[in-house]
Scaffold this motif. Structure first.
Motif, PDB file in Angstrom:
ATOM      1  N   VAL A  65      39.238  35.876  38.626  1.00 43.09           N
ATOM      2  CA  VAL A  65      40.325  34.953  38.284  1.00 43.09           C
ATOM      3  C   VAL A  65      40.910  34.333  39.549  1.00 43.09           C
ATOM      4  CG1 VAL A  65      42.537  34.693  37.103  1.00 43.09           C
ATOM      5  CG2 VAL A  65      40.834  36.284  36.201  1.00 43.09           C
ATOM      6  N   ALA A  66      41.072  35.146  40.588  1.00 39.68           N
ATOM      7  CA  ALA A  66      41.577  34.625  41.869  1.00 39.68           C
ATOM      8  C   ALA A  66      40.663  33.523  42.392  1.00 39.68           C
ATOM      9  CB  ALA A  66      41.696  35.756  42.890  1.00 39.68           C
ATOM     10  N   SER A  67      39.367  33.716  42.215  1.00 39.08           N
ATOM     11  CA  SER A  67      38.397  32.718  42.651  1.00 39.08           C
ATOM     12  C   SER A  67      38.565  31.412  41.875  1.00 39.08           C
ATOM     13  CB  SER A  67      36.975  33.269  42.464  1.00 39.08           C
ATOM     14  OG  SER A  67      36.020  32.346  42.894  1.00 39.08           O
ATOM     15  N   ARG A  68      38.781  31.506  40.570  1.00 35.72           N
ATOM     16  CA  ARG A  68      38.958  30.312  39.731  1.00 35.72           C
ATOM     17  C   ARG A  68      40.236  29.567  40.095  1.00 35.72           C
ATOM     18  NH1 ARG A  68      38.368  31.602  33.526  1.00 35.72           N
ATOM     19  NH2 ARG A  68      38.762  29.342  33.466  1.00 35.72           N
ATOM     20  N   ILE A  69      41.293  30.311  40.385  1.00 36.71           N
ATOM     21  CA  ILE A  69      42.572  29.678  40.743  1.00 36.71           C
ATOM     22  C   ILE A  69      42.466  29.010  42.110  1.00 36.71           C
ATOM     23  CG2 ILE A  69      45.006  30.139  41.301  1.00 36.71           C
ATOM     24  CD1 ILE A  69      44.907  32.300  39.118  1.00 36.71           C
ATOM     25  N   THR A  70      41.773  29.678  43.038  1.00 35.52           N
ATOM     26  CA  THR A  70      41.553  29.090  44.367  1.00 35.52           C
ATOM     27  C   THR A  70      40.802  27.772  44.240  1.00 35.52           C
ATOM     28  OG1 THR A  70      41.497  31.265  45.413  1.00 35.52           O
ATOM     29  CG2 THR A  70      40.497  29.467  46.632  1.00 35.52           C
ATOM     30  N   GLU A  71      39.791  27.775  43.385  1.00 37.01           N
ATOM     31  CA  GLU A  71      38.993  26.563  43.172  1.00 37.01           C
ATOM     32  C   GLU A  71      39.831  25.444  42.553  1.00 37.01           C
ATOM     33  OE1 GLU A  71      34.912  25.245  40.775  1.00 37.01           O
ATOM     34  OE2 GLU A  71      35.450  27.360  40.942  1.00 37.01           O
ATOM     35  N   LYS A  72      40.721  25.804  41.637  1.00 34.76           N
ATOM     36  CA  LYS A  72      41.528  24.809  40.926  1.00 34.76           C
ATOM     37  C   LYS A  72      42.600  24.191  41.824  1.00 34.76           C
ATOM     38  CE  LYS A  72      44.358  24.227  36.741  1.00 34.76           C
ATOM     39  NZ  LYS A  72      43.616  23.085  36.196  1.00 34.76           N
ATOM     40  N   PHE A  73      43.280  25.033  42.613  1.00 40.04           N
ATOM     41  CA  PHE A  73      44.417  24.543  43.401  1.00 40.04           C
ATOM     42  C   PHE A  73      44.127  24.417  44.905  1.00 40.04           C
ATOM     43  CE2 PHE A  73      46.303  26.552  39.629  1.00 40.04           C
ATOM     44  CZ  PHE A  73      47.048  25.496  39.150  1.00 40.04           C
ATOM     45  N   TYR A  74      42.972  24.899  45.327  1.00 38.76           N
ATOM     46  CA  TYR A  74      42.553  24.856  46.731  1.00 38.76           C
ATOM     47  C   TYR A  74      43.620  25.460  47.661  1.00 38.76           C
ATOM     48  CZ  TYR A  74      39.222  23.480  50.283  1.00 38.76           C
ATOM     49  OH  TYR A  74      38.256  23.520  51.288  1.00 38.76           O
ATOM     50  N   LYS A  75      44.013  26.684  47.316  1.00 41.89           N
ATOM     51  CA  LYS A  75      44.957  27.450  48.136  1.00 41.89           C
ATOM     52  C   LYS A  75      44.496  28.905  48.159  1.00 41.89           C
ATOM     53  CE  LYS A  75      48.849  24.793  46.233  1.00 41.89           C
ATOM     54  NZ  LYS A  75      49.213  23.948  47.361  1.00 41.89           N
ATOM     55  N   PRO A  76      44.771  29.635  49.245  1.00 39.87           N
ATOM     56  CA  PRO A  76      44.461  31.078  49.241  1.00 39.87           C
ATOM     57  C   PRO A  76      45.233  31.750  48.112  1.00 39.87           C
ATOM     58  CG  PRO A  76      45.824  30.479  51.138  1.00 39.87           C
ATOM     59  CD  PRO A  76      45.377  29.212  50.515  1.00 39.87           C
ATOM     60  N   THR A  77      44.548  32.569  47.343  1.00 44.30           N
ATOM     61  CA  THR A  77      45.137  33.171  46.143  1.00 44.30           C
ATOM     62  C   THR A  77      44.918  34.676  46.132  1.00 44.30           C
ATOM     63  OG1 THR A  77      44.736  31.149  44.871  1.00 44.30           O
ATOM     64  CG2 THR A  77      45.090  33.165  43.615  1.00 44.30           C
ATOM     65  N   ILE A  78      45.985  35.409  45.820  1.00 48.81           N
ATOM     66  CA  ILE A  78      45.888  36.859  45.667  1.00 48.81           C
ATOM     67  C   ILE A  78      46.509  37.241  44.332  1.00 48.81           C
ATOM     68  CG2 ILE A  78      46.645  39.117  46.546  1.00 48.81           C
ATOM     69  CD1 ILE A  78      46.614  37.903  49.366  1.00 48.81           C
ATOM     70  N   LEU A  79      45.763  37.941  43.498  1.00 49.13           N
ATOM     71  CA  LEU A  79      46.284  38.477  42.243  1.00 49.13           C
ATOM     72  C   LEU A  79      46.428  39.985  42.376  1.00 49.13           C
ATOM     73  CD1 LEU A  79      44.415  36.549  39.394  1.00 49.13           C
ATOM     74  CD2 LEU A  79      46.395  35.874  40.733  1.00 49.13           C
ATOM     75  N   ILE A  80      47.542  40.503  41.893  1.00 50.54           N
ATOM     76  CA  ILE A  80      47.839  41.936  42.037  1.00 50.54           C
ATOM     77  C   ILE A  80      48.084  42.546  40.662  1.00 50.54           C
ATOM     78  CG2 ILE A  80      49.426  43.635  43.027  1.00 50.54           C
ATOM     79  CD1 ILE A  80      50.067  41.502  45.208  1.00 50.54           C
TER      80      ILE A  80
END
Length: 562
Positions: A363-378
């Motif tokens: 999911v973090a990978s999909r969000i990074t791809e969508k918004f082009y920002k470093p993403t961390i899910l906890i």
């Protein structure tokens, strides 16, 4: 999201020279140059790798020592255990080594940590359990190079350890009997990019040479080695290219009952890197993500067709569960981002008590791809948070964790992907600090870059071009599908498909019709009108529908012609 279109430098003289010398199209020659494959020997090996193109396994540090120790274990029938990882690379590594040693007369057991309860790599409880069962030799696959304390404990319990791994080492190496890893800092091996299963392949190749076996005794495992290599997203160049190219030929006629059944279940017509990446790998990885890692291994080990069918159905079910869980988390994450207006920040850090930490990385990978920002899910479990992060080119995610380590209990990974754990009460402080790091690195200024291999016109949009591009298969890291640009096309039809998710275009170049499909680009249907002149970037492919084949462009981006 606006993307930057970037062109490779053109060297027409070199293109002509390579094209004529190797009897390939100028388009293919240009793509090879873009991949920095320009020497005659490089080109020959890349286009037509052969089984004698493997490097000498004994160039790898500790290989001599490791093979001698394993041959001693074979001779004395020592109690041996293989310790592996729960992903495709780990599962295929255990499969290859276990089957090979079994054929040499050494029955081995295995240990795979549970992703949800133990996490990645060696752990103290596992070593204690292995010691209680009186194992004398432990061989790690796809892990071990960072197991300093665990291997020290194994030594104290009378267990000798041979580490086979491909991950970066820490400041020190563990006190193992032997460490085979092309990413050791003192490495002398000519290729550093092997997957974990690739390192295992070099080990069985070395043992085969020592025992004077026919080369088919290790080459026959290339189907399984190929699956692990392509799935682990290692660079498909050099020795990995040989593994993947030759391995795919074996996958087509595999004698592994489980793999054969799994391929059949996927319903893919073409056996290629796409099939492995999008059909085989997710099903195997789903087992580990859902805490059922041994099912995937048993599929590759079984010699019983009915058992293979039964396990394959289970994998299908686990993958469906994973997809549904992933979908729910993604929707929840997007809602949080929109509600809290997080897309205006430089980074995205989200936490929830309801998330499954086996899938948050996807999911973090999909969000990074969508918004082009470093993403961390906890994922919050009790008083602890377990996180997974993905990054964008230009932002070193691992270094960002190093810089904010005062908030973390554990962390690891690399520039583009990380895992971490921290106390629940520190999540908000970590989130604020991580945003400050991202802001200091000007993340908002980073934009996606599309590297265009070459320009095509209507005369190149044909089956011959597709056949030439197929010579570059298998595609993967460091050998992406070639991206072409087609300029000055007139839109004659434009519509969104699948409830607005995808984009379907019909374009015209003079009297020639060009079809294009843009997956996950449906929102662009509102930005263009019939009659607009556009430039498109994408891959050339064949679309088979209702028994008819049609050449189309798989869109990656589009903009109005200047």
């Amino acid at each position: 999201m606006k993307k930057k279109w970037q062109y490779y430098e053109q060297n027409k003289e070199l293109v002509k020279q390579i094209s004529e010398k190797h009897n390939i199209s100028t388009l293919l020659a240009q793509i090879l140059i873009n991949r920095n494959i320009v020497d005659d020997s490089q080109i020959d090996i890349f286009l037509q790798p052969k089984r004698n193109d493997f490097h000498d396994p004994f160039l790898m540090l500790d290989m001599e020592k490791a093979t001698d120790r394993i041959m001693q274990a074979i001779k004395n029938k020592e109690k041996t255990i293989i310790y592996g990882d729960y992903d495709v690379d780990g599962i295929t590594s255990i499969t290859v080594l276990k089957k090979f040693l079994q054929e040499r007369g050494l029955e081995t057991d295995y240990y795979i940590p549970n992703r949800l309860e133990e996490g990645y790599g060696l752990n103290v409880d596992a070593i204690q359990e292995i010691a209680q069962k009186k194992y004398k030799l432990m061989i790690t696959v796809d892990c071990g190079v960072s197991g300093i304390e665990e291997i020290k404990l194994a030594n104290s319990k009378g267990i000798e350890t041979i580490v086979t791994d491909h991950h970066e080492q820490l400041d020190e190496l563990p006190a193992a009997y032997a460490i085979i890893n092309p990413k050791r800092r003192d490495n002398t091996y000519p290729f550093r990019g092997l997957a974990g299963v690739g390192v295992v392949f070099k080990l069985i190749q070395a043992i085969s040479k020592k025992l004077g076996l026919d080369e088919k005794e290790y080459l026959k495992y290339l189907d399984i080695v190929c699956i692990g290599t392509i799935s682990d997203i290692v660079p498909l160049v050099d020795e990995n290219r040989v593994i993947a190219k030759l391995g795919l030929m074996l996958v087509e006629c595999t004698k592994n009952i489980g793999l054969k059944e799994l391929i059949s279940e996927t319903k893919y017509k073409n056996i290629d890197s796409t099939m492995i990446s999008f059909a085989i790998a997710p099903r195997i990885n789903a087992c580990g993500r859902m805490g059922k890692q041994e099912e995937a291994l048993q599929l590759f080990l079984t010699e019983n067709l009915e058992e293979a069918k039964e396990i394959t159905k289970k994998l299908e079910r686990y993958n469906s569960e994973r997809q549904e869980t992933e979908k729910n988390i993604f929707e929840q994450a997007i809602k949080k981002i929109e509600t809290e207006n997080l897309k205006e920040l430089n980074s995205i850090v989200l936490a929830s008590e309801n998330w499954h930490h086996g899938v948050i990385g996807i999911v973090a990978s999909r969000i990074t791809e969508k918004f082009y920002k470093p993403t961390i899910l906890i994922c919050i479990e009790g008083d602890e948070g377990k996180g997974s992060g993905r990054s964008v080119p230009g932002f070193d995610l691992h270094q960002a964790l190093v810089d904010s380590s005062q908030f973390l209990k554990k962390y690891g990974g690399h520039e583009m992907a990380v895992g971490l754990s921290l106390e629940k009460e520190k999540i908000n402080d970590f989130k604020k600090y991580f945003e400050e790091i991202s802001k200091a690195k000007n993340v908002k200024q980073l934009i996606p870059v599309i590297n265009i291999d070459c320009e095509i016109t209507k005369k190149e949009l044909n089956k011959k071009t597709i056949e030439q591009i197929k010579l570059l298969e298998p595609f993967g890291e460091k050998n992406k599908q070639p991206l072409v640009i087609y300029k000055n096309l007139k839109i004659t039809s434009i519509r969104a498909l699948s409830e607005g998710k995808h984009l379907k275009l019909m374009l015209k170049d003079d009297n020639e019709i060009v079809n294009a499909i843009g997956f996950n680009l449906g929102e662009l249907s509102n930005e263009y009108l019939i009659g607009d002149k556009v430039d498109i970037v994408g891959t050339i492919e064949t679309n088979a529908y209702n028994g008819q084949e049609q050449i189309q462009i798989n869109l990656k981006d589009i903009m109005k012609s200047i």
